[in-house]
Design a protein around this motif. Sequence first.
Motif, PDB file in Angstrom:
ATOM      1  N   ASP A  36       0.835  -1.207   0.000  1.00 36.82           N
ATOM      2  CA  ASP A  36       0.000   0.000   0.000  1.00 36.82           C
ATOM      3  C   ASP A  36       0.868   1.256   0.000  1.00 36.82           C
ATOM      4  O   ASP A  36       0.652   2.175  -0.791  1.00 36.82           O
ATOM      5  N   THR A  37       1.858   1.285   0.872  1.00 33.48           N
ATOM      6  CA  THR A  37       2.755   2.440   0.976  1.00 33.48           C
ATOM      7  C   THR A  37       3.474   2.676  -0.344  1.00 33.48           C
ATOM      8  O   THR A  37       3.565   3.812  -0.821  1.00 33.48           O
ATOM      9  N   HIS A  40       0.991   4.018  -2.938  1.00 34.42           N
ATOM     10  CA  HIS A  40       0.585   5.391  -2.636  1.00 34.42           C
ATOM     11  C   HIS A  40       1.690   6.386  -2.965  1.00 34.42           C
ATOM     12  O   HIS A  40       1.426   7.454  -3.523  1.00 34.42           O
ATOM     13  N   GLN A  41       2.921   6.012  -2.644  1.00 36.43           N
ATOM     14  CA  GLN A  41       4.068   6.873  -2.933  1.00 36.43           C
ATOM     15  C   GLN A  41       4.229   7.034  -4.452  1.00 36.43           C
ATOM     16  O   GLN A  41       4.405   8.147  -4.952  1.00 36.43           O
ATOM     17  N   HIS A  43       1.923   6.560  -6.700  1.00 28.80           N
ATOM     18  CA  HIS A  43       0.731   7.278  -7.179  1.00 28.80           C
ATOM     19  C   HIS A  43       1.014   8.780  -7.152  1.00 28.80           C
ATOM     20  O   HIS A  43       0.774   9.488  -8.142  1.00 28.80           O
ATOM     21  N   GLU A  44       1.522   9.262  -6.016  1.00 27.21           N
ATOM     22  CA  GLU A  44       1.837  10.690  -5.875  1.00 27.21           C
ATOM     23  C   GLU A  44       2.864  11.135  -6.912  1.00 27.21           C
ATOM     24  O   GLU A  44       2.710  12.173  -7.555  1.00 27.21           O
ATOM     25  N   ASP A 131      -4.423   4.692  -4.912  1.00 27.14           N
ATOM     26  CA  ASP A 131      -4.125   5.276  -3.598  1.00 27.14           C
ATOM     27  C   ASP A 131      -5.078   4.746  -2.531  1.00 27.14           C
ATOM     28  O   ASP A 131      -5.253   5.345  -1.486  1.00 27.14           O
ATOM     29  N   ARG A 132      -5.675   3.591  -2.825  1.00 19.55           N
ATOM     30  CA  ARG A 132      -6.609   2.985  -1.875  1.00 19.55           C
ATOM     31  C   ARG A 132      -5.888   2.072  -0.896  1.00 19.55           C
ATOM     32  O   ARG A 132      -4.745   1.684  -1.110  1.00 19.55           O
ATOM     33  N   LYS A 133      -6.597   1.692   0.146  1.00 19.94           N
ATOM     34  CA  LYS A 133      -6.079   0.688   1.070  1.00 19.94           C
ATOM     35  C   LYS A 133      -6.297  -0.680   0.455  1.00 19.94           C
ATOM     36  O   LYS A 133      -7.185  -0.856  -0.372  1.00 19.94           O
TER      37      LYS A 133
END
Length: 165
Positions: A36-37, A40-41, A43-44, A131-133
């Motif tokens: 997930d991390t 998300h990273q 994704h940004e 960026d979801r869980k």
Amino acid sequence: MSTVDLEAFGKASKTEFPANKKLKEKLKKTKPKDLDTTFHQLHEEAFREIDCLDCANCCKTTSPIFIQTDIDRLARTFRMKSSAFIDEYLHRDEEGDYVLNSAPCPFLGADNKCLVYEDRPKACREYPHTDRKNMLGILDLSLKNTLVCPAVLKIFYEIGKEYRK
């Protein structure tokens, strides 16, 4: 921000699909705790480079799923009954979900801006879902999205650098 060449993206995404499918299977098997991390990273980072308004390939080629609250909200926006909105814009797909009758999206403007942006469906608000869980649980969807969204293809490419070793 870089300009998106959709033709080049289309070729690259199809070429990379087999490798991305193998990566997806490896991730499902190894279940990395930091997935997930990592997503998300990345994704940004991807969306610092890619401007959705420059691309809009999702709006040009696919349909979101419309849940009842989306239908009711958009029907109100157009001052019509929900049933009339369904009749005009939607049909049920093989899974029984409401989807658009046509692509590109009838609410996509010539400038790639969404004409109903404030009232857009939940699926559009959350797209491309990177960026979801619990990314492990939606890896199949994310793999499909590598064929639609240049940002998702970039995310898979970057994840692959680490996990394809």
